[in-house]
Design an enzyme around this catalytic site. Structure first.
Site, PDB file in Angstrom:
ATOM      1  N   CYS A   1      41.014  40.679  30.667  1.00 13.16           N
ATOM      2  CA  CYS A   1      41.082  39.732  31.788  1.00 13.16           C
ATOM      3  C   CYS A   1      41.448  40.520  33.042  1.00 13.16           C
ATOM      4  O   CYS A   1      40.759  41.465  33.401  1.00 13.16           O
ATOM      5  CB  CYS A   1      42.050  38.593  31.507  1.00 13.16           C
ATOM      6  SG  CYS A   1      43.751  39.106  31.174  1.00 13.16           S
TER       7      CYS A   1
ATOM      8  N   ARG B   1      45.825  36.557  29.865  1.00 11.30           N
ATOM      9  CA  ARG B   1      44.824  35.569  29.459  1.00 11.30           C
ATOM     10  C   ARG B   1      43.987  36.105  28.303  1.00 11.30           C
ATOM     11  O   ARG B   1      43.575  35.340  27.413  1.00 11.30           O
ATOM     12  CB  ARG B   1      43.923  35.203  30.646  1.00 11.30           C
ATOM     13  CG  ARG B   1      44.593  34.359  31.707  1.00 11.30           C
ATOM     14  CD  ARG B   1      43.669  34.111  32.904  1.00 11.30           C
ATOM     15  NE  ARG B   1      43.439  35.318  33.683  1.00 11.30           N
ATOM     16  CZ  ARG B   1      42.563  35.408  34.688  1.00 11.30           C
ATOM     17  NH1 ARG B   1      41.818  34.357  35.018  1.00 11.30           N
ATOM     18  NH2 ARG B   1      42.426  36.532  35.365  1.00 11.30           N
TER      19      ARG B   1
END
Length: 308
Positions: free
Chosen positions: A258, A263
């Site tokens: 990410c 994430r």
């Protein structure tokens, strides 16, 4: 129909029942109902890892301890995850023993709680689970919060050496980008605008890169496609369909990335812990790759530094 999972704690056996009403997609997840029912289990250690590090002080799940992601889960001197020695001491201070069951939760759909789960995995800690739906679901259901400081006896856990098989580095993703590694699949879990290069990063973030775009060869599956409306993970069947649609079916090794690795840890959890695929998390992610000299970049929007 109930699914019964037996967990050995070294002294006796605890039966954990997860009913269809509190369905979990994986044995590595627990429901909010289950956690409230078992919250006083002496072998349970609950840890909050939130993006907003002030959340804990304003109220947390009873008996939880706070883990500060940007100081506790990373090395204080170099860009790296926490050292084995520091992480082991952190866990002992949190009262974690070799036979403890650890429940992680946090805000923002468990982004940094999933990062924590990945770090636990890197150091070979077993019996670690995420609270499905995280802090948001717990609060939305009106479950109890406490401002009381949790007092625990020091734990005795001992960590293994870091497992490199769970972590990807710049050289690993560059080899894919340059088509020197035709086997590994890259999954970029950022937003479509980040992936295309339309924006450098989400609004308001401080961690930026010189270049926008994505690693050549990566497919884009934004992390939010892995969760239901209430923030819980989708079922294994649903997740398989989401990733199979872009050619990710578990037959080849996978690297997730990410912007800074949090994430992508969430997607790592979905692919690794729920689907059982062979997955590494590239925690250097776009802030490392997009600032590296000489690496190929795919930029569908044609942006350069300054967004022009």
């Amino acid at each position: 129909m109930s699914l019964l999972k037996s967990i050995s704690y070294g002294v006796g056996v605890a039966l954990v029942a997860i009913t269809s009403a509190t369905h979990a997609a994986s044995e590595f997840l627990v429901s909010t109902e289950w956690l409230e029912r078992n919250i006083n289990d002496k072998n349970l250690r609950i840890l909050e890892v939130s993006v907003d590090t002030g959340q804990f002080e304003r109220g947390h799940i009873p008996n939880a301890s706070n883990i500060n992601w940007h100081t506790d889960l990373v090395d204080p001197v170099k860009r790296d995850i926490a050292s084995r020695e520091n992480f082991q001491q952190l866990l002992r201070n949190a009262g974690i023993n070799k036979d403890s069951t650890v429940i992680l939760y946090g805000d923002n759909n468990n982004w940094f709680a999933a990062w924590g789960a990945w770090v636990f995995d890197v150091y070979g800690v077993n019996n670690v689970k995420l609270l499905d739906g995280g802090r948001k679901k717990w609060e939305s259901e009106g479950r109890p919060l406490s401002v009381k400081q949790t007092s625990v006896k020091p734990g005795n856990i001992s960590l293994a050496e870091a497992n490199p098989a769970l972590r990807a580095y710049l050289s690993d993703v560059v080899s894919v980008a340059k088509q020197e590694n035709a086997i590994t699949k890259l999954v970029d879990i950022r937003s479509a605008d980040e992936y295309s290069g339309k924006i450098f990063a989400p609004a308001g973030v401080q961690e930026l890169s010189i270049r926008a775009g994505h690693i050549p060869g990566a497919v884009n599956v934004p992390w939010g496609q892995a969760v239901a409306a209430d923030g819980t993970f989708k079922s294994a069947e649903e997740l398989r369909k989401v990733y199979a649609a872009v050619g990710i079916d578990g037959t080849k090794p996978i690297i997730t990335y990410c912007r800074i690795g949090e994430r992508s840890s969430h997607t790592w959890f979905a692919l690794k812990k729920i689907l059982g695929y062979d997955v590494k998390n590239y925690d250097g992610s776009w802030t490392e790759y997009g600032n590296s000299v000489g690496v190929p970049v795919a930029n569908l929007s044609g942006t350069v530094w300054g967004g022009k």
